[in-house]
Design an enzyme around this catalytic site. Structure first.
Site, PDB file in Angstrom:
ATOM      1  CD  GLU A 239      -3.943  -6.335   3.699  1.00 43.68           C
ATOM      2  OE1 GLU A 239      -2.476  -6.095   3.325  1.00 43.68           O
ATOM      3  OE2 GLU A 239      -4.428  -5.688   4.059  1.00 43.68           O
TER       4      GLU A 239
ATOM      5  CD  GLU B   7      -3.009  -1.219   1.978  1.00 44.91           C
ATOM      6  OE1 GLU B   7      -3.172  -0.275   2.800  1.00 44.91           O
ATOM      7  OE2 GLU B   7      -4.107  -2.140   1.954  1.00 44.91           O
TER       8      GLU B   7
END
Ligand SMILES: *[C@@H]1O[C@H](CO)[C@@H](O)[C@H](O)[C@H]1NC(C)=O
Ligand SMILES: *[C@@H]1O[C@H](CO)[C@@H](O)[C@H](O)[C@H]1NC(C)=O
Ligand SMILES: *[C@@H]1O[C@H](CO)[C@@H](O)[C@H](O)[C@H]1NC(C)=O
Length: 508
Positions: free
Chosen positions: A352, A247
């Site tokens: 994820e 991220e």
């Protein structure tokens, strides 16, 4: 006529001696299945003889992999929806399904007795369980650790002489990764780093607004990641893929509390092309592939386009694109079709997902069928748009949804209850197992189409030449349906329970 057919051929529920049934426990939001040192529900897939198909069913009403057999017919036998399937029209090849070996996962497994740990690992990795085939492992710590750390927190250690695996690697990750690999020798690992050591960063912090890698450390950080890959390889845990960072756009959002490090598409491209790519290529871990993005799908196609615009040599170093599911609601799944069309050689991986994260209610909800449904909806939708694998977040959490050093509590398919040496299998466990157990790596998605406004569907052909059909009825009433196998002119006529997930398997 048709109802007689349904009655005699489909609704004969078979009791399999090979199945150990769910021991349900009721909570306000639904049931979980309880496992302990001596018992855990499990079932081995058994493909029936050629003239039959077999269904495995889980539902809000409490079915968990209940088995139902049916005979093919040669004509449409009910007035339900018609789907058509053909295994000659093929799409993406599957990389795998699984979850993440976070520190919290290991901490929670460690709270159980040896025998209960064994049951837990079997239920994720064995054929009688989920047959997990692709799992994620962080480089160093994440928000699901009990402290902030990396694998070299000695300031100015330019030669990485103080680099070393930590207690967390040895106590919480490596033993369970090894056990997973022992149970399923085909298990593969995908990795990601949440942040470089703080001393390499502009904000001297493992997290924080706009914190990024200082350019004088680009090469040292590449060396750091390769050291991680080699250290795990020395543990006989080769890493199949590593992303360019977890991220990387989180640091643009003020007050995000989790471990993070900013990479813009341009800066990450320069680092991969000039440092990480060549270093990995010339290392002992050159077989490890690199995945781009590892962030939300709403950043597509912008992020990848920017990378190619920065330096088209990035193409040489990137094998795939990893995406997360948070914020899916603000972007269409069709973006995957665009990416696939533009970059057909880069596979897509959902790396994820978890429930109990903002904007949902935070933390654990025991027995929530809705959270299981959110998993299966995402899996089916993603599979129908070129995603090659779906990797859950924490494999195991505690009843508070942790531990997490930044109190970022979420939910997990398996929740431990150490006081009684038990663990609970949530509806999310079954939702993911409805695909992971039946669709091994190397399977290929095939065509299934129909007016599926009501029933979600996707289908695969496995390396063993079985056809696997995954169906989800999110409606509060039963649905009749016919699935026409165009290749062999055989027809499946079934009625699918309200709020249920069904996997159908048959020999091609
Ligand atoms: C484990 O679960 C099984 C099945 O529910 C039960 O019969 C057994 O008593 C449990 N064992 C312990 C130690 O609680
Ligand atoms: C649990 O397993 C570990 C490692 O396999 C072993 O060292 C330990 O003695 C076992 N503990 C019990 C109580 O059996
Ligand atoms: C790479 O492998 C070679 C041969 O096994 C070994 O001599 C060398 O030390 C390894 N390099 C690293 C960085 O581990």
């Amino acid at each position: 006529m048709m109802d007689v057919f349904l009655l005699i051929s489909v609704f004969c529920i078979i009791e399999f001696s090979k199945a150990d049934n769910c021991i349900p426990r009721k909570f306000p939001d639904g049931i979980v299945c309880v496992c302990n040192a001596t018992y855990c529900d499990s079932i081995e897939i058994d493909v029936p003889p050629k003239e039959k198909f077999r269904s495995y069913i889980s539902s809000k009403d409490g079915k968990r992999f209940e088995v139902e057999d049916g005979d093919f017919s040669t004509e449409i036998t009910n007035d339900g929806i018609v789907f058509s399937l053909s295994s000659t029209r093929t799409y993406q090849t599957i990389n795998g399904f699984g979850g993440a070996f976070t520190d919290s996962t290991g901490i929670n497994i460690n709270k159980l007795s040896n025998a209960t740990r064994e049951q837990l690992l079997q239920t994720y990795f064995s054929k009688r369980g989920s047959s997990y085939s692709l799992c994620r492992v962080p480089v160093g710590g994440t928000d699901f650790s009990t402290r902030p750390y990396t694998l070299d927190d000695s300031p100015d250690d330019y030669k990485l002489e103080k680099f070393s695996l930590t207690n967390e690697d040895h106590e919480y990750k490596i033993p369970y990764m090894k056990k997973g690999l022992e149970i399923n020798p085909k298990l593969k690992f995908v990795s990601a780093s949440w942040s470089a050591p703080a001393w390499m960063k502009t904000n001297n912090n493992i997290r924080g607004f706009l914190g990024k890698l200082q350019s004088q450390y680009y090469q040292i950080y590449a060396n750091y990641l390769v050291k991680f890959l080699e250290a795990y390889k020395n543990q006989n845990l080769p890493i199949w893929a590593i992303s360019t960072g977890n991220e990387p756009l989180d640091p643009l959002i003020p007050f995000v509390p989790i471990n993070d490090m900013l990479w813009t598409p341009a800066s990450v491209t320069n680092w991969v092309v000039n440092n990480f790519g060549p270093t990995l290529e010339h290392s002992n871990s050159s077989e490890t592939i690199i995945l781009a993005l590892d962030d939300q799908r709403f950043l597509l196609p912008w992020a990848i386009d920017q990378m190619y615009k920065t330096n088209k040599n990035i193409d040489k170093y990137i094998s795939g694109i990893a995406v997360h599911w948070y914020g899916d609601i603000i972007s269409s799944v069709n973006v995957f079709d665009k990416i696939h069309k533009k970059y057909p050689n880069k596979f897509l991986l959902m790396s994820e997902a978890c429930s109990g994260s903002f904007p949902e209610p935070k933390g654990v909800i025991l027995g929530s069928w809705e959270r299981g449904e959110n998993y299966i909806k995402s899996i089916i939708e993603d599979m129908n748009h070129w995603i090659t694998g779906w990797v859950d977040w924490d494999l195991v959490l505690d009843r508070n949804g942790g531990p997490t050093w930044v109190n970022n509590i979420v939910d997990s398919p398996i929740i431990v209850n150490p006081e009684t040496d038990e663990f609970f299998k949530q509806p999310m466990y079954y939702a993911l197992a409805h695909v992971s157990k039946f669709v091994p790596p190397g399977s290929v998605r095939i065509k299934i189409v129909g007016l599926n406004l009501w029933v979600q569907s996707t289908a695969f052909k496995t390396p063993d030449n079985n056809i696997v059909i995954l169906l989800h009825n999110p409606a509060n009433r039963k649905k009749k349906l016919n699935i026409v196998d165009e290749d062999e002119n055989k027809i499946i006529g079934i009625e699918i329970d309200q709020r249920s997930i069904r996997t159908i398997i048959y020999k091609k």
